[in-house]
Design a protein around this motif. Structure first.
Motif, PDB file in Angstrom:
ATOM      1  N   TYR A   1      -6.284   7.902   1.205  1.00 57.32           N
ATOM      2  CA  TYR A   1      -5.457   8.385   0.328  1.00 57.32           C
ATOM      3  C   TYR A   1      -5.548   8.629  -0.837  1.00 57.32           C
ATOM      4  CZ  TYR A   1      -0.797   6.648   3.158  1.00 57.32           C
ATOM      5  OH  TYR A   1      -0.156   6.609   4.033  1.00 57.32           O
TER       6      TYR A   1
ATOM      7  N   LYS B   1      -9.713   7.139  -0.995  1.00 60.04           N
ATOM      8  CA  LYS B   1      -9.237   5.685   0.117  1.00 60.04           C
ATOM      9  C   LYS B   1      -9.943   5.961   1.238  1.00 60.04           C
ATOM     10  CE  LYS B   1      -7.693   1.708   1.070  1.00 60.04           C
ATOM     11  NZ  LYS B   1      -6.396   0.673   0.171  1.00 60.04           N
TER      12      LYS B   1
ATOM     13  N   VAL C   1      -8.223   5.638   5.448  1.00 56.65           N
ATOM     14  CA  VAL C   1      -8.207   4.644   5.403  1.00 56.65           C
ATOM     15  C   VAL C   1      -7.699   3.885   6.890  1.00 56.65           C
ATOM     16  CG1 VAL C   1      -5.287   4.095   5.184  1.00 56.65           C
ATOM     17  CG2 VAL C   1      -6.160   4.188   3.612  1.00 56.65           C
TER      18      VAL C   1
ATOM     19  N   GLY D   1      -4.231  -6.603  13.153  1.00 56.10           N
ATOM     20  CA  GLY D   1      -4.995  -6.097  12.703  1.00 56.10           C
ATOM     21  C   GLY D   1      -4.448  -7.002  10.983  1.00 56.10           C
ATOM     22  N   PRO D   2      -5.714  -7.413  10.304  1.00 62.96           N
ATOM     23  CA  PRO D   2      -5.373  -7.295   8.922  1.00 62.96           C
ATOM     24  C   PRO D   2      -4.435  -6.604   7.617  1.00 62.96           C
ATOM     25  CG  PRO D   2      -7.794  -7.693   9.159  1.00 62.96           C
ATOM     26  CD  PRO D   2      -6.870  -7.045   9.973  1.00 62.96           C
ATOM     27  N   ASN D   3      -4.178  -7.021   7.050  1.00 60.76           N
ATOM     28  CA  ASN D   3      -3.012  -6.896   6.207  1.00 60.76           C
ATOM     29  C   ASN D   3      -3.879  -5.237   5.253  1.00 60.76           C
ATOM     30  OD1 ASN D   3      -1.476  -9.842   4.918  1.00 60.76           O
ATOM     31  ND2 ASN D   3       0.010  -7.749   6.337  1.00 60.76           N
ATOM     32  N   GLY D   4      -3.433  -4.840   4.947  1.00 60.06           N
ATOM     33  CA  GLY D   4      -3.615  -3.223   5.080  1.00 60.06           C
ATOM     34  C   GLY D   4      -4.535  -2.796   5.837  1.00 60.06           C
ATOM     35  N   ALA D   5      -4.890  -3.230   6.825  1.00 58.18           N
ATOM     36  CA  ALA D   5      -5.901  -2.155   8.105  1.00 58.18           C
ATOM     37  C   ALA D   5      -5.739  -0.919   8.545  1.00 58.18           C
ATOM     38  CB  ALA D   5      -5.497  -2.830   9.283  1.00 58.18           C
ATOM     39  N   GLY D   6      -4.518   0.002   8.096  1.00 59.87           N
ATOM     40  CA  GLY D   6      -3.740   1.337   8.723  1.00 59.87           C
ATOM     41  C   GLY D   6      -3.368   1.169   9.718  1.00 59.87           C
ATOM     42  N   LYS D   7      -2.581  -0.389  10.309  1.00 61.35           N
ATOM     43  CA  LYS D   7      -1.591  -0.321  11.486  1.00 61.35           C
ATOM     44  C   LYS D   7      -0.598   0.896  11.011  1.00 61.35           C
ATOM     45  CE  LYS D   7      -1.036  -4.119  10.917  1.00 61.35           C
ATOM     46  NZ  LYS D   7      -1.136  -4.207   9.614  1.00 61.35           N
ATOM     47  N   SER D   8       0.183   0.705  10.515  1.00 62.38           N
ATOM     48  CA  SER D   8       1.234   1.070  10.432  1.00 62.38           C
ATOM     49  C   SER D   8       1.448   3.270   9.822  1.00 62.38           C
ATOM     50  CB  SER D   8       2.007   1.069   8.484  1.00 62.38           C
ATOM     51  OG  SER D   8       2.328  -0.354   8.662  1.00 62.38           O
ATOM     52  N   THR D   9       0.441   3.338   9.094  1.00 65.73           N
ATOM     53  CA  THR D   9      -0.065   4.027   8.689  1.00 65.73           C
ATOM     54  C   THR D   9      -0.485   5.437  10.124  1.00 65.73           C
ATOM     55  OG1 THR D   9      -1.705   4.325   6.478  1.00 65.73           O
ATOM     56  CG2 THR D   9      -2.186   5.953   7.668  1.00 65.73           C
TER      57      THR D   9
ATOM     58  N   GLU E   1       8.863  -0.959   9.914  1.00 67.90           N
ATOM     59  CA  GLU E   1       8.481  -2.095   9.893  1.00 67.90           C
ATOM     60  C   GLU E   1       9.464  -2.707   8.869  1.00 67.90           C
ATOM     61  OE1 GLU E   1       4.860  -2.516   7.061  1.00 67.90           O
ATOM     62  OE2 GLU E   1       4.432  -4.457   7.752  1.00 67.90           O
TER      63      GLU E   1
ATOM     64  N   HIS F   1       2.169  -9.523  13.157  1.00 72.37           N
ATOM     65  CA  HIS F   1       1.585 -10.637  13.001  1.00 72.37           C
ATOM     66  C   HIS F   1       1.271 -11.981  13.763  1.00 72.37           C
ATOM     67  CE1 HIS F   1      -0.473  -8.357   9.597  1.00 72.37           C
ATOM     68  NE2 HIS F   1       0.731  -7.202   9.084  1.00 72.37           N
TER      69      HIS F   1
HETATM   70  N1  LIG Z   1       1.379   6.310   0.378  1.00 71.69           N
HETATM   71  C1  LIG Z   1       0.371   5.729   1.016  1.00 71.69           C
HETATM   72  N2  LIG Z   1      -0.212   5.890  -0.720  1.00 71.69           N
HETATM   73  C2  LIG Z   1      -1.100   5.256  -0.977  1.00 71.69           C
HETATM   74  N3  LIG Z   1      -1.989   4.112  -0.355  1.00 71.69           N
HETATM   75  C3  LIG Z   1      -1.482   3.742   0.763  1.00 71.69           C
HETATM   76  C4  LIG Z   1       0.091   4.637   1.316  1.00 71.69           C
HETATM   77  N4  LIG Z   1       0.682   3.491   2.394  1.00 71.69           N
HETATM   78  C5  LIG Z   1      -0.108   3.132   2.934  1.00 71.69           C
HETATM   79  N5  LIG Z   1      -1.369   2.857   1.634  1.00 71.69           N
HETATM   80  C6  LIG Z   1      -2.786   2.305   2.020  1.00 71.69           C
HETATM   81  O1  LIG Z   1      -2.912   2.238   3.218  1.00 71.69           O
HETATM   82  C7  LIG Z   1      -3.927   1.215   3.407  1.00 71.69           C
HETATM   83  C8  LIG Z   1      -2.735   0.485   5.265  1.00 71.69           C
HETATM   84  O2  LIG Z   1      -1.825   0.951   4.751  1.00 71.69           O
HETATM   85  P1  LIG Z   1      -0.855   0.547   6.085  1.00 71.69           P
HETATM   86  O3  LIG Z   1       0.489   0.690   5.515  1.00 71.69           O
HETATM   87  O4  LIG Z   1      -1.384   0.946   7.201  1.00 71.69           O
HETATM   88  O5  LIG Z   1      -1.638  -1.227   6.357  1.00 71.69           O
HETATM   89  P2  LIG Z   1      -0.675  -1.607   7.319  1.00 71.69           P
HETATM   90  O6  LIG Z   1      -2.102  -2.062   8.670  1.00 71.69           O
HETATM   91  O7  LIG Z   1       0.121  -1.633   8.354  1.00 71.69           O
HETATM   92  O8  LIG Z   1      -0.718  -3.097   6.735  1.00 71.69           O
HETATM   93  P3  LIG Z   1       0.260  -4.568   7.104  1.00 71.69           P
HETATM   94  O9  LIG Z   1      -0.194  -5.559   7.941  1.00 71.69           O
HETATM   95  O10 LIG Z   1       0.218  -5.248   5.302  1.00 71.69           O
HETATM   96  O11 LIG Z   1       1.804  -4.104   7.658  1.00 71.69           O
HETATM   97  C9  LIG Z   1      -2.803  -0.106   2.099  1.00 71.69           C
HETATM   98  O12 LIG Z   1      -4.027  -0.328   1.936  1.00 71.69           O
HETATM   99  C10 LIG Z   1      -2.365   0.317   1.460  1.00 71.69           C
HETATM  100  O13 LIG Z   1      -2.103   0.039   0.250  1.00 71.69           O
END
Ligand SMILES: Nc1ncnc2c1ncn2[C@@H]1O[C@H](COP(=O)(O)OP(=O)(O)OP(=O)(O)O)[C@@H](O)[C@H]1O
Length: 263
Positions: A18, A21, A23, A41-49, A88, A198
Motif C-alpha cells: 500500500y 508500505k 503488506v 495473525g496480529p492486527n494489521g498482519a495482512g489477513k483481510s488484505t 469483517e 482472533h
Molecule cells: N486501503 C488501504 N490503504 C492503505 N493501507 C491499508 C489499506 N487497507 C489495509 N491497509 C494496511 O495494510 C495492513 C494490513 O491490513 P489488514 O486489514 O489486511 O490487516 P489484518 O491482518 O486483517 O488486521 P486485523 O486483524 O486488525 O483485521 C495494515 O497496516 C493496514 O493499515
C-alpha cells in the motif's frame, strides 16, 4: 463435488504494497477441498488484505492466484459464483428487510426469487430469527442478528469456497456452537472454508490447518498438533504469542493504566 487432489485455492509468491508500505511478502499457499483454514495473525498482519485480493476487491498485487484452477487475473469473474464471503465489517443495505436483502443477494447468485426466499426464511428461522424479524428493516437488528444475516447471505447459493472474516463476532455462545458445527459439517461435505478470527480457542478447535501471518509473511502453517510440536507451547494463544515474538503484555497494560490514572 470438487476433486480432492486439485487445490481449490492456490497462491504463489503473492506480494502487496500500500504505497511504499509492504503488506504481504511472498505468500505461498495451496488449499484443498474440505480444509478449514484458520488464517490468524496480529492486527494489521495482512489477513483481510489477502482475502480481499482473492475476492477481486483489491488490486495492485504481484504474484499468481488461482481459484478452482483458474487465474483470477485472467478477468473471468465466473469463479465468484462459487464463493461465499462474510466481511469483517458488516456492510449491509440495512434499510432493507432481511427478506428483501437475502432475496436480492440470492438473485445476484442466480437463484430464483422464490427459491431464495424459501431458503432464506428457513435458514433465518433455524438461527432463531422468525418471520416477524424476517420482514423488519435490518437497521433494527442487533449486531449478532446482522451477523447471522451475513452468514446466511454467504451460503444461500451453496458455494464450494467460503471466506469468513471474523464470522463469530457478535454471536452468543449458543450461536457460536451452531456456527462451529456448521463449518465442520460443510467441510465434511467437501466445502473449503478460509476464515480469520482472533478467537484462538475456536480456531484451535475447528481448523484442520492453521496459517499464521506475521508482518505480511507466513510464519507457521500446519495442524494445531504440528504447531504445538514445533513450538512446545500448549495453547494456540501461547503459540501465537511465541511465534509473533510478543512478551510485553503486562508492561503495556501497566503503562496504559498508569496513563489513565494521570489526572
Ligand atoms: N486501503 C488501504 N490503504 C492503505 N493501507 C491499508 C489499506 N487497507 C489495509 N491497509 C494496511 O495494510 C495492513 C494490513 O491490513 P489488514 O486489514 O489486511 O490487516 P489484518 O491482518 O486483517 O488486521 P486485523 O486483524 O486488525 O483485521 C495494515 O497496516 C493496514 O493499515
Amino acid at each position: 463435488m470438487l476433486n480432492a487432489e486439485q487445490p481449490v485455492l492456490s497462491i504463489r509468491n503473492l506480494s502487496m504494497n500500500y504505497g511504499d508500505k509492504p503488506v504481504l511478502k511472498n505468500i505461498d499457499m495451496e488449499v484443498y477441498p474440505g480444509q478449514i483454514i484458520g488464517y490468524i495473525g496480529p492486527n494489521g498482519a495482512g489477513k483481510s488484505t489477502t482475502v480481499k485480493i482473492m475476492l477481486g476487491l483489491v488490486e495492485g498485487y504481484t504474484g499468481d492466484i488461482s481459484l478452482f484452477g483458474k487465474r483470477i487475473s485472467d478477468g473471468d469473474w465466473e469463479y465468484k459464483r462459487n464463493i461465499g464471503y462474510v466481511p469483517e465489517v458488516i456492510d449491509i443495505y440495512d434499510n432493507l428487510t432481511a427478506s428483501e436483502y437475502l432475496t436480492f443477494v440470492g438473485e445476484l447468485y442466480g437463484l430464483s426469487w422464490s427459491t431464495a426466499n424459501m431458503k432464506a426464511k428457513r435458514l433465518m428461522h433455524i438461527l432463531g430469527l422468525g418471520e416477524e424479524v424476517y420482514d423488519k428493516a435490518i437497521s433494527s437488528y442487533s449486531k449478532g442478528m446482522k451477523q447471522k444475516v451475513m452468514l446466511i447471505s454467504s451460503l444461500l447459493h451453496n458455494p464450494d469456497l467460503l471466506f469468513l472474516d471474523e464470522p463469530l463476532s457478535g454471536l452468543d455462545a449458543n450461536s457460536v456452537m451452531i456456527v462451529k458445527e456448521l463449518m465442520s459439517q460443510l467441510a465434511a461435505q467437501g466445502k473449503t472454508i478460509f476464515y480469520s478470527s482472533h478467537i484462538m480457542d475456536v480456531v484451535e478447535k475447528i481448523s484442520n490447518r492453521i496459517v499464521l501471518l506475521h508482518e505480511g509473511r507466513i510464519v507457521a502453517d500446519g495442524t494445531f498438533e504440528s504447531l504445538k510440536h514445533h513450538s512446545q507451547e500448549g495453547t494456540l494463544e501461547q503459540i501465537f504469542t511465541q511465534m509473533t515474538g510478543f512478551h510485553e503484555h503486562a508492561a503495556i497494560a501497566e503503562e496504559f493504566v498508569s496513563i489513565v490514572q494521570e489526572v
